[in-house]
Design a protein around this motif. Structure first.
Motif, PDB file in Angstrom:
ATOM      1  N   ALA A 239      63.452 105.891  89.819  1.00  7.10           N
ATOM      2  CA  ALA A 239      63.888 107.270  89.567  1.00  7.10           C
ATOM      3  C   ALA A 239      63.503 108.221  90.691  1.00  7.10           C
ATOM      4  N   TYR A 240      62.515 107.843  91.489  1.00  6.02           N
ATOM      5  CA  TYR A 240      62.007 108.740  92.529  1.00  6.02           C
ATOM      6  C   TYR A 240      61.994 108.040  93.878  1.00  6.02           C
ATOM      7  N   SER A 241      61.861 108.861  94.917  1.00  7.36           N
ATOM      8  CA  SER A 241      61.582 108.326  96.242  1.00  7.36           C
ATOM      9  C   SER A 241      60.096 107.968  96.289  1.00  7.36           C
ATOM     10  N   VAL A 242      59.780 106.747  96.678  1.00  7.48           N
ATOM     11  CA  VAL A 242      58.391 106.282  96.692  1.00  7.48           C
ATOM     12  C   VAL A 242      57.939 106.105  98.137  1.00  7.48           C
ATOM     13  N   ARG A 243      56.851 106.780  98.481  1.00  8.81           N
ATOM     14  CA  ARG A 243      56.340 106.740  99.851  1.00  8.81           C
ATOM     15  C   ARG A 243      55.009 106.007  99.891  1.00  8.81           C
ATOM     16  N   PRO A 244      54.822 105.150 100.891  1.00  5.47           N
ATOM     17  CA  PRO A 244      53.503 104.522 101.063  1.00  5.47           C
ATOM     18  C   PRO A 244      52.512 105.562 101.561  1.00  5.47           C
ATOM     19  N   ALA A 245      51.278 105.417 101.168  1.00  8.32           N
ATOM     20  CA  ALA A 245      50.227 106.349 101.581  1.00  8.32           C
ATOM     21  C   ALA A 245      48.890 105.643 101.468  1.00  8.32           C
ATOM     22  N   LEU A 246      47.889 106.235 102.066  1.00  6.88           N
ATOM     23  CA  LEU A 246      46.525 105.839 101.778  1.00  6.88           C
ATOM     24  C   LEU A 246      45.996 106.812 100.743  1.00  6.88           C
ATOM     25  N   VAL A 247      45.441 106.281  99.674  1.00  2.00           N
ATOM     26  CA  VAL A 247      44.820 107.106  98.637  1.00  2.00           C
ATOM     27  C   VAL A 247      43.337 106.752  98.636  1.00  2.00           C
ATOM     28  N   ASN A 248      42.521 107.693  99.052  1.00  2.00           N
ATOM     29  CA  ASN A 248      41.088 107.449  99.228  1.00  2.00           C
ATOM     30  C   ASN A 248      40.842 106.236 100.131  1.00  2.00           C
ATOM     31  N   GLY A 249      41.636 106.147 101.169  1.00  2.14           N
ATOM     32  CA  GLY A 249      41.434 105.111 102.170  1.00  2.14           C
ATOM     33  C   GLY A 249      41.996 103.755 101.810  1.00  2.14           C
ATOM     34  N   ALA A 250      42.614 103.610 100.637  1.00  6.09           N
ATOM     35  CA  ALA A 250      43.171 102.330 100.210  1.00  6.09           C
ATOM     36  C   ALA A 250      44.689 102.444 100.074  1.00  6.09           C
ATOM     37  N   ALA A 251      45.376 101.295 100.113  1.00  5.02           N
ATOM     38  CA  ALA A 251      46.827 101.293 100.000  1.00  5.02           C
ATOM     39  C   ALA A 251      47.258 101.901  98.673  1.00  5.02           C
ATOM     40  N   GLY A 252      48.169 102.860  98.749  1.00  2.31           N
ATOM     41  CA  GLY A 252      48.638 103.529  97.543  1.00  2.31           C
ATOM     42  C   GLY A 252      50.084 103.945  97.690  1.00  2.31           C
TER      43      GLY A 252
END
Length: 296
Positions: A239-252
């Motif tokens: 339903a949404y555009s999903v972007r890779p990110a680091l969340v608190n330094g971990a893959a999120g």
């Protein structure tokens, strides 16, 4: 340069470290900023001419301020300390900015912060200051009005709780990303078997939707219970555009619609499988996130 400017410059040298201490104690970026500001005010009211280690002095001041803030939360019965997910620290998928690195060094993921929130204020302070910032128990003891031996015991108790509850993430970020990408692909395809394959048998899913009226904080434990949310994961992934990110330094992952964040997913990958998923879906808190940091 006058004395105040000199003091301000020295304080700025320690600001990043002080915010990192406060963030681990409070789990809130805004409150961490407030604690650091209060430390600055106390510095201005104090005679530190005889202080040899200003960084150590400021660290204990921030610790005391955070302890007071935690106790005030409890006294006002605002919300349980473990009644919401900590604020996430977002960074671009290819690496963190310097401030982000300071905030989330030592693998301070959301799963670990959730465990810290379940500790009593004094226990949390003893563990954070000693185990994460190497503050001697002799300096911690006066802050919590205990003996150094009692402070050591508090930290030891907290350490056992952390080791028994918070999964240790894989240090290889590329490996984390492969596992998270496999989760996202399984969610998009509605592939239940592939989803189950990336989940640890003891996986924990926590989702924070904000106020209790909006759903509050819900938790699912075990692979069967988490895999049972497959339909929700599918909607998130399609339903949404999903972007890779680091969340608190971990893959999120961050889901976005119309340029606004809809959810932030933090993953703890251990042993090549997902051991914890922490989802922030609180609209009020999501509105305060700055997605420009994901552009690096």
């Amino acid at each position: 340069m006058n004395e105040r400017e000199f003091l301000a410059d020295r304080f700025e040298e320690h600001r990043g470290h002080l915010k990192a201490v406060a963030y681990r104690m409070l789990g809130s970026l805004a409150e961490a900023d407030d604690a650091v500001q209060e430390a600055w005010l106390r510095l201005n009211r104090s005679d530190v001419s005889g202080v040899e280690n200003l960084g150590g002095w400021l660290t204990t001041v921030v610790g005391r301020v955070c302890l007071d803030m935690l106790r005030s939360r409890t006294a006002r019965r605002e919300e349980p300390l473990d009644g919401r997910l900590p604020d996430p620290v977002l960074s671009p998928a290819h690496g963190t900015d310097p401030e982000g690195q300071a905030l989330v060094a030592d693998s301070v993921g959301l799963a670990l912060l959730v465990v810290l929130q379940s500790l009593g204020p004094a226990e949390r302070l003893a563990f954070v200051l000693h185990d994460m910032f190497a503050v001697p128990f002799e300096q911690i003891a006066p802050i919590i009005d205990r003996s150094p031996t009692a402070a050591r015991q508090l930290a030891s108790r907290a350490r056992r709780r952390v080791r028994g509850t918070a999964p240790v993430p894989d240090p290889d970020l590329a490996r984390q990303r492969r596992v998270v990408d496999a989760f996202l692909a399984a969610a998009r395809d509605g592939d239940f078997d592939a989803l189950v394959a990336v989940l640890h048998p003891d996986v924990v899913l926590r989702a924070d939707r904000g106020a209790p009226a909006e759903g509050g904080l819900t938790e699912f434990r075990g692979r069967d219970a988490v895999a049972g949310q497959a339909a929700t994961f599918h909607r998130f992934a399609t339903a949404y555009s999903v972007r890779p990110a680091l969340v608190n330094g971990a893959a999120g992952l961050v889901s976005v619609a119309g340029g606004r964040p809809m959810s932030v997913l933090s993953f703890t990958v251990a042993g090549g499988r997902i051991a914890a998923i922490d989802i922030l879906a609180d609209p009020d808190r999501l509105r305060r996130l700055d997605l420009t940091v994901l552009d690096g």
